[in-house]
Design a protein around this motif. Structure first.
Motif, short mmCIF file in Angstrom:
data_model
loop_
_atom_site.label_atom_id
_atom_site.label_comp_id
_atom_site.label_asym_id
_atom_site.label_seq_id
_atom_site.Cartn_x
_atom_site.Cartn_y
_atom_site.Cartn_z
N GLN A 29 0.83 -1.21 0.00
CA GLN A 29 0.00 0.00 0.00
C GLN A 29 0.86 1.26 0.00
O GLN A 29 0.59 2.21 -0.72
N MET A 30 1.90 1.26 0.83
CA MET A 30 2.80 2.42 0.90
C MET A 30 3.48 2.63 -0.45
O MET A 30 3.55 3.75 -0.96
N ALA A 31 3.99 1.55 -1.02
CA ALA A 31 4.69 1.63 -2.30
C ALA A 31 3.76 2.12 -3.40
O ALA A 31 4.15 2.91 -4.25
N ASN A 32 2.53 1.66 -3.37
CA ASN A 32 1.53 2.06 -4.36
C ASN A 32 1.35 3.58 -4.36
O ASN A 32 1.29 4.21 -5.41
N ILE A 33 1.28 4.18 -3.18
CA ILE A 33 1.13 5.64 -3.07
C ILE A 33 2.37 6.34 -3.64
O ILE A 33 2.26 7.38 -4.28
N LYS A 38 7.62 -2.11 -4.38
CA LYS A 38 7.85 -2.13 -2.93
C LYS A 38 9.33 -2.21 -2.57
O LYS A 38 9.74 -1.68 -1.53
N TYR A 39 10.16 -2.81 -3.40
CA TYR A 39 11.59 -2.90 -3.09
C TYR A 39 12.27 -1.55 -3.26
O TYR A 39 13.06 -1.13 -2.43
N GLN A 40 11.93 -0.86 -4.36
CA GLN A 40 12.47 0.49 -4.57
C GLN A 40 12.01 1.43 -3.46
O GLN A 40 12.78 2.22 -2.93
#
Length: 113
Positions: A29-33, A38-40
């Motif tokens: 969810q955080m990465a999506n925003i 998600k790794y980057q």
């Protein structure tokens, strides 16, 4: 000529986390925003802030819980749960690690009379 500082992907996520810190956030969810995978995202977050996104969120929750400890008579369990912790043991453990006091000791010391 001055340059205009724009918000970084990480700042955008931090603002979302602050607004919804009690929610059960996943790294996805955080990465999506952030618009990153998600790794980057996890790498960039740690690079900019010095800690992982989840650790940052837990510390923010802890910080926000101080007001309730000092200004209310709510139980420690209620405060922990309403500030996004899954259980009281993780709250107590992090609290002790950060403040070298239990939430109860902290409350006794800093309670507004």
């Amino acid at each position: 000529m001055p340059t205009i500082q724009t918000k970084t992907n990480i700042d955008i996520v931090i603002n979302a986390l602050k607004e919804n810190y009690t929610e059960d956030w996943s790294l996805d969810q955080m990465a999506n925003i952030s618009g990153l995978n998600k790794y980057q995202f996890a790498h960039q977050f740690k690079e900019e802030k010095g800690i992982s996104p989840y650790s940052w969120l837990q510390l923010y929750r802890l910080f926000k819980s101080q007001h309730s400890l000092i200004n209310t008579d709510e139980s420690i369990l209620s405060i922990a749960l309403e500030h996004g912790f899954k259980n009281i043991s993780s709250y107590n453990r992090l609290f002790m690690k950060m403040y070298r006091k239990t939430p109860t000791e902290f409350r006794k010391i800093y309670r507004r009379k």
